[in-house]
Design a protein around this motif. Structure first.
Motif, PDB file in Angstrom:
ATOM      1  N   HIS A  73      37.012  50.103  39.109  1.00  0.00           N
ATOM      2  CA  HIS A  73      36.670  49.139  38.062  1.00  0.00           C
ATOM      3  C   HIS A  73      37.893  48.764  37.230  1.00  0.00           C
ATOM      4  O   HIS A  73      38.103  47.583  36.919  1.00  0.00           O
ATOM      5  N   HIS A  74      38.741  49.733  36.909  1.00  0.00           N
ATOM      6  CA  HIS A  74      39.948  49.426  36.135  1.00  0.00           C
ATOM      7  C   HIS A  74      40.909  48.550  36.938  1.00  0.00           C
ATOM      8  O   HIS A  74      41.589  47.698  36.358  1.00  0.00           O
ATOM      9  N   LYS A  75      40.957  48.721  38.235  1.00  0.00           N
ATOM     10  CA  LYS A  75      41.807  47.862  39.069  1.00  0.00           C
ATOM     11  C   LYS A  75      41.327  46.421  39.011  1.00  0.00           C
ATOM     12  O   LYS A  75      42.135  45.492  38.930  1.00  0.00           O
ATOM     13  N   ILE A  76      40.017  46.230  39.047  1.00  0.00           N
ATOM     14  CA  ILE A  76      39.465  44.874  38.942  1.00  0.00           C
ATOM     15  C   ILE A  76      39.828  44.275  37.594  1.00  0.00           C
ATOM     16  O   ILE A  76      40.296  43.132  37.511  1.00  0.00           O
ATOM     17  N   LEU A  77      39.620  45.047  36.539  1.00  0.00           N
ATOM     18  CA  LEU A  77      39.924  44.559  35.190  1.00  0.00           C
ATOM     19  C   LEU A  77      41.399  44.195  35.036  1.00  0.00           C
ATOM     20  O   LEU A  77      41.734  43.135  34.504  1.00  0.00           O
ATOM     21  N   ALA A  78      42.277  45.064  35.506  1.00  0.00           N
ATOM     22  CA  ALA A  78      43.714  44.814  35.384  1.00  0.00           C
ATOM     23  C   ALA A  78      44.130  43.601  36.217  1.00  0.00           C
ATOM     24  O   ALA A  78      44.964  42.806  35.782  1.00  0.00           O
ATOM     25  N   SER A  79      43.536  43.447  37.398  1.00  0.00           N
ATOM     26  CA  SER A  79      43.946  42.352  38.284  1.00  0.00           C
ATOM     27  C   SER A  79      43.590  40.980  37.728  1.00  0.00           C
ATOM     28  O   SER A  79      44.269  40.004  38.034  1.00  0.00           O
ATOM     29  N   VAL A  80      42.540  40.902  36.912  1.00  0.00           N
ATOM     30  CA  VAL A  80      42.176  39.607  36.321  1.00  0.00           C
ATOM     31  C   VAL A  80      42.714  39.463  34.895  1.00  0.00           C
ATOM     32  O   VAL A  80      42.519  38.442  34.260  1.00  0.00           O
ATOM     33  N   GLY A  81      43.359  40.506  34.394  1.00  0.00           N
ATOM     34  CA  GLY A  81      43.964  40.449  33.076  1.00  0.00           C
ATOM     35  C   GLY A  81      42.998  40.703  31.931  1.00  0.00           C
ATOM     36  O   GLY A  81      43.320  40.443  30.782  1.00  0.00           O
TER      37      GLY A  81
ATOM     38  N   ASP B 239      51.612  53.386  45.479  1.00  0.00           N
ATOM     39  CA  ASP B 239      51.375  52.086  46.111  1.00  0.00           C
ATOM     40  C   ASP B 239      50.161  51.390  45.500  1.00  0.00           C
ATOM     41  O   ASP B 239      50.204  50.185  45.236  1.00  0.00           O
ATOM     42  N   ASP B 240      49.072  52.145  45.274  1.00  0.00           N
ATOM     43  CA  ASP B 240      47.887  51.542  44.660  1.00  0.00           C
ATOM     44  C   ASP B 240      48.179  51.089  43.240  1.00  0.00           C
ATOM     45  O   ASP B 240      47.737  50.010  42.820  1.00  0.00           O
ATOM     46  N   PHE B 241      48.950  51.870  42.500  1.00  0.00           N
ATOM     47  CA  PHE B 241      49.292  51.485  41.132  1.00  0.00           C
ATOM     48  C   PHE B 241      50.134  50.222  41.123  1.00  0.00           C
ATOM     49  O   PHE B 241      49.863  49.291  40.374  1.00  0.00           O
ATOM     50  N   GLU B 242      51.137  50.169  41.984  1.00  0.00           N
ATOM     51  CA  GLU B 242      52.008  48.997  42.043  1.00  0.00           C
ATOM     52  C   GLU B 242      51.255  47.766  42.540  1.00  0.00           C
ATOM     53  O   GLU B 242      51.529  46.656  42.090  1.00  0.00           O
ATOM     54  N   GLU B 243      50.326  47.967  43.456  1.00  0.00           N
ATOM     55  CA  GLU B 243      49.536  46.854  43.984  1.00  0.00           C
ATOM     56  C   GLU B 243      48.715  46.188  42.882  1.00  0.00           C
ATOM     57  O   GLU B 243      48.548  44.983  42.853  1.00  0.00           O
ATOM     58  N   THR B 244      48.203  47.018  41.992  1.00  0.00           N
ATOM     59  CA  THR B 244      47.374  46.503  40.903  1.00  0.00           C
ATOM     60  C   THR B 244      48.228  45.816  39.875  1.00  0.00           C
ATOM     61  O   THR B 244      47.939  44.783  39.386  1.00  0.00           O
TER      62      THR B 244
END
Length: 69
Positions: free
Chosen positions: A34-42, A64-69
């Motif tokens: 969920h945090h990845k989704i939130l971060a990816s849309v700002g 890698d997952d952190f940098e991807e996000t």
């Protein structure tokens, strides 16, 4: 649940609430998702990025997952 349905329909507030609930329940993988989704849309980016950084520091998120996000 209504929160999950709202998240499925694109509610960032629902994603934020689901992330917090998942963290409280110890379901770190779901919280990270969920945090990845939130971060990816700002949405609430500082908070989400901080949570992802914590997950990375605690070994729950790969570099890698952190940098991807």
């Amino acid at each position: 649940s209504y929160l999950q349905r709202a998240a499925d329909l694109g509610s960032m507030e629902a994603h934020r609430d689901l992330a917090e609930l998942a963290m409280k329940r110890g379901n770190f993988g779901l919280a990270i998702a969920h945090h990845k989704i939130l971060a990816s849309v700002g949405y609430d980016k500082k908070h989400s990025t901080d949570k992802l950084m914590d997950a990375y520091k605690n070994g729950r998120l790969t570099k890698d997952d952190f940098e991807e996000t």
